[in-house]
Each structure stands twice: as structure tokens, then as C-alpha cells.
Design a protein around this motif. Sequence first.
Motif, short mmCIF file in Angstrom:
data_model
loop_
_atom_site.label_atom_id
_atom_site.label_comp_id
_atom_site.label_asym_id
_atom_site.label_seq_id
_atom_site.Cartn_x
_atom_site.Cartn_y
_atom_site.Cartn_z
N VAL A 78 0.86 -1.18 0.00
CA VAL A 78 0.00 0.00 0.00
C VAL A 78 0.90 1.22 0.00
CG1 VAL A 78 -1.79 1.28 1.22
CG2 VAL A 78 -1.73 -1.22 1.37
N ASP A 79 0.63 2.13 -0.94
CA ASP A 79 1.32 3.42 -0.94
C ASP A 79 0.34 4.43 -0.38
OD1 ASP A 79 3.59 2.38 -2.09
OD2 ASP A 79 3.03 2.94 -4.13
N ASP A 80 0.81 5.24 0.53
CA ASP A 80 -0.03 6.24 1.19
C ASP A 80 0.22 7.62 0.57
OD1 ASP A 80 -1.58 7.68 2.88
OD2 ASP A 80 -0.34 7.36 4.66
N TYR A 81 -0.84 8.25 0.09
CA TYR A 81 -0.72 9.58 -0.51
C TYR A 81 -1.56 10.60 0.24
CZ TYR A 81 1.35 7.10 -4.45
OH TYR A 81 2.14 6.31 -5.23
N LEU A 82 -1.82 10.35 1.50
CA LEU A 82 -2.67 11.22 2.30
C LEU A 82 -2.15 12.66 2.34
CD1 LEU A 82 -5.22 11.14 3.99
CD2 LEU A 82 -3.82 10.66 5.99
N GLU A 83 -0.85 12.81 2.41
CA GLU A 83 -0.23 14.14 2.49
C GLU A 83 0.07 14.73 1.11
OE1 GLU A 83 0.46 15.59 5.55
OE2 GLU A 83 -0.54 13.88 6.48
N SER A 84 -0.09 13.95 0.07
CA SER A 84 0.29 14.41 -1.27
C SER A 84 -0.74 15.35 -1.87
CB SER A 84 0.46 13.20 -2.18
OG SER A 84 0.69 13.63 -3.50
N GLU A 85 -0.25 16.39 -2.52
CA GLU A 85 -1.14 17.31 -3.24
C GLU A 85 -1.16 16.98 -4.72
OE1 GLU A 85 -0.09 21.33 -2.35
OE2 GLU A 85 -0.22 21.02 -0.19
N GLU A 86 -0.26 16.10 -5.17
CA GLU A 86 -0.18 15.74 -6.59
C GLU A 86 -1.18 14.65 -6.97
OE1 GLU A 86 3.83 14.58 -7.39
OE2 GLU A 86 4.65 16.44 -6.61
N LYS A 87 -1.60 13.82 -6.01
CA LYS A 87 -2.48 12.69 -6.30
C LYS A 87 -3.91 13.01 -5.90
CE LYS A 87 1.07 10.00 -7.29
NZ LYS A 87 1.35 9.51 -8.59
N ASN A 88 -4.85 12.46 -6.65
CA ASN A 88 -6.27 12.65 -6.35
C ASN A 88 -6.85 11.49 -5.56
OD1 ASN A 88 -6.39 15.10 -7.72
ND2 ASN A 88 -6.71 14.06 -9.68
N PHE A 89 -5.98 10.66 -5.02
CA PHE A 89 -6.41 9.55 -4.18
C PHE A 89 -5.46 9.47 -2.98
CE2 PHE A 89 -2.98 7.07 -5.98
CZ PHE A 89 -2.92 7.52 -7.29
N ILE A 90 -5.92 8.78 -1.92
CA ILE A 90 -5.11 8.77 -0.70
C ILE A 90 -4.32 7.48 -0.51
CG2 ILE A 90 -6.48 10.46 0.56
CD1 ILE A 90 -7.90 8.14 1.95
N GLU A 91 -4.75 6.39 -1.16
CA GLU A 91 -4.03 5.13 -1.04
C GLU A 91 -3.99 4.41 -2.37
OE1 GLU A 91 -6.24 3.15 2.03
OE2 GLU A 91 -4.79 3.76 3.55
N HIS A 92 -2.96 3.63 -2.55
CA HIS A 92 -2.81 2.83 -3.76
C HIS A 92 -2.42 1.42 -3.34
CE1 HIS A 92 -0.15 1.80 -7.42
NE2 HIS A 92 -1.38 1.46 -7.67
N TYR A 93 -3.29 0.44 -3.64
CA TYR A 93 -3.05 -0.96 -3.27
C TYR A 93 -2.60 -1.72 -4.52
CZ TYR A 93 -5.97 0.15 0.77
OH TYR A 93 -6.48 0.71 1.88
N TYR A 94 -1.62 -2.60 -4.38
CA TYR A 94 -1.21 -3.41 -5.52
C TYR A 94 -0.52 -4.69 -5.05
CZ TYR A 94 3.12 -0.86 -4.59
OH TYR A 94 4.21 -0.30 -3.98
N PHE A 95 -0.58 -5.68 -5.91
CA PHE A 95 0.04 -6.97 -5.60
C PHE A 95 1.41 -7.12 -6.23
CE2 PHE A 95 -4.42 -7.92 -4.91
CZ PHE A 95 -4.35 -8.55 -3.69
N PHE A 96 1.68 -6.35 -7.23
CA PHE A 96 3.01 -6.38 -7.86
C PHE A 96 3.21 -5.09 -8.64
CE2 PHE A 96 -0.03 -8.37 -10.74
CZ PHE A 96 0.19 -7.68 -11.92
N LYS A 97 4.46 -4.78 -8.88
CA LYS A 97 4.79 -3.64 -9.72
C LYS A 97 4.99 -4.16 -11.14
CE LYS A 97 6.71 -0.64 -6.24
NZ LYS A 97 7.85 0.13 -5.77
N TYR A 98 4.57 -3.38 -12.09
CA TYR A 98 4.68 -3.78 -13.49
C TYR A 98 6.12 -3.54 -13.94
CZ TYR A 98 3.48 -4.13 -18.43
OH TYR A 98 3.42 -4.50 -19.75
N GLN A 99 7.01 -4.48 -13.58
CA GLN A 99 8.42 -4.35 -13.92
C GLN A 99 9.06 -5.74 -13.92
OE1 GLN A 99 9.76 -1.80 -10.78
NE2 GLN A 99 9.99 -3.43 -9.31
N GLU A 100 10.25 -5.83 -14.45
CA GLU A 100 11.07 -7.03 -14.48
C GLU A 100 10.32 -8.29 -14.93
OE1 GLU A 100 13.53 -7.27 -10.97
OE2 GLU A 100 13.83 -5.13 -10.97
N LEU A 101 10.34 -9.37 -14.14
CA LEU A 101 9.76 -10.64 -14.57
C LEU A 101 8.26 -10.56 -14.82
CD1 LEU A 101 11.56 -13.36 -12.43
CD2 LEU A 101 11.64 -13.06 -14.89
N ILE A 102 7.55 -9.86 -13.97
CA ILE A 102 6.10 -9.74 -14.12
C ILE A 102 5.78 -9.08 -15.46
CG2 ILE A 102 3.98 -8.77 -13.15
CD1 ILE A 102 5.32 -10.86 -11.35
#
Length: 92
Positions: A45-69
Motif C-alpha cells: 500500500v502506498d499512502d498519498y494522504l499528504e500528497s497534493e499531486e495525487k487525487n487519491f489517498i491510497e494505492h493498493y497493488y500486488f506487484f509492480k509492473y516491472q522485471e519478470l512480471i
Amino acid sequence: MIIKIKEKILDLIYPQVCGNCGKINVNSLCNKCKAELEKEFKFEVDDYLESEEKNFIEHYYFFKYQELIRKHILSLKFQEKPYIYKTISFFF
Ligand SMILES: [Zn+2]
């Protein structure tokens, strides 16, 4: 019964392989590659509660779209390797 015989014959002609290393494996993912892919699959979970750049407060994911995936998703979509779904689906 007939379907199982047909599957066995097809497995003899086209044996299932590990979607990562290409070695013959009935589970479509060998233990070595499973351990390698497990490092990339993790719930975060990435927390963006303090961020002014994002329009959402949390980002949930099971993997990052990189490397083997990323490599396996691209193989599934564009390189005519539909059997890769068995390797990737192991984690879902
Ligand atoms: Zn493997």
C-alpha cells in the motif's frame, strides 16, 4: 475419461513447461522460478494522504509492473504464449 486420455496424449506431445525458465514441469512453474517470482508478488500500500499531486489517498497493488512480471504479461499478450497464464495465475 476420453478427455483425460486426450489430455495425457497432448501432454506427451506438448509437455507442460515452466513459463519462466522453459524447463519441463507439470505445474507450469518450477520451484526455483516460483521462489524468484514470489519476491515480486507482494501486497503493498502506498499512502498519498499528504500528497497534493495525487487525487487519491491510497494505492493498493500486488506487484509492480516491472522485471519478470512485466516480461510475462507482455509474453502473454503479444508473443503468442498463451500457456504463460498458468504460470502467472499461480499467484492469484
Ligand atoms: Zn522454472
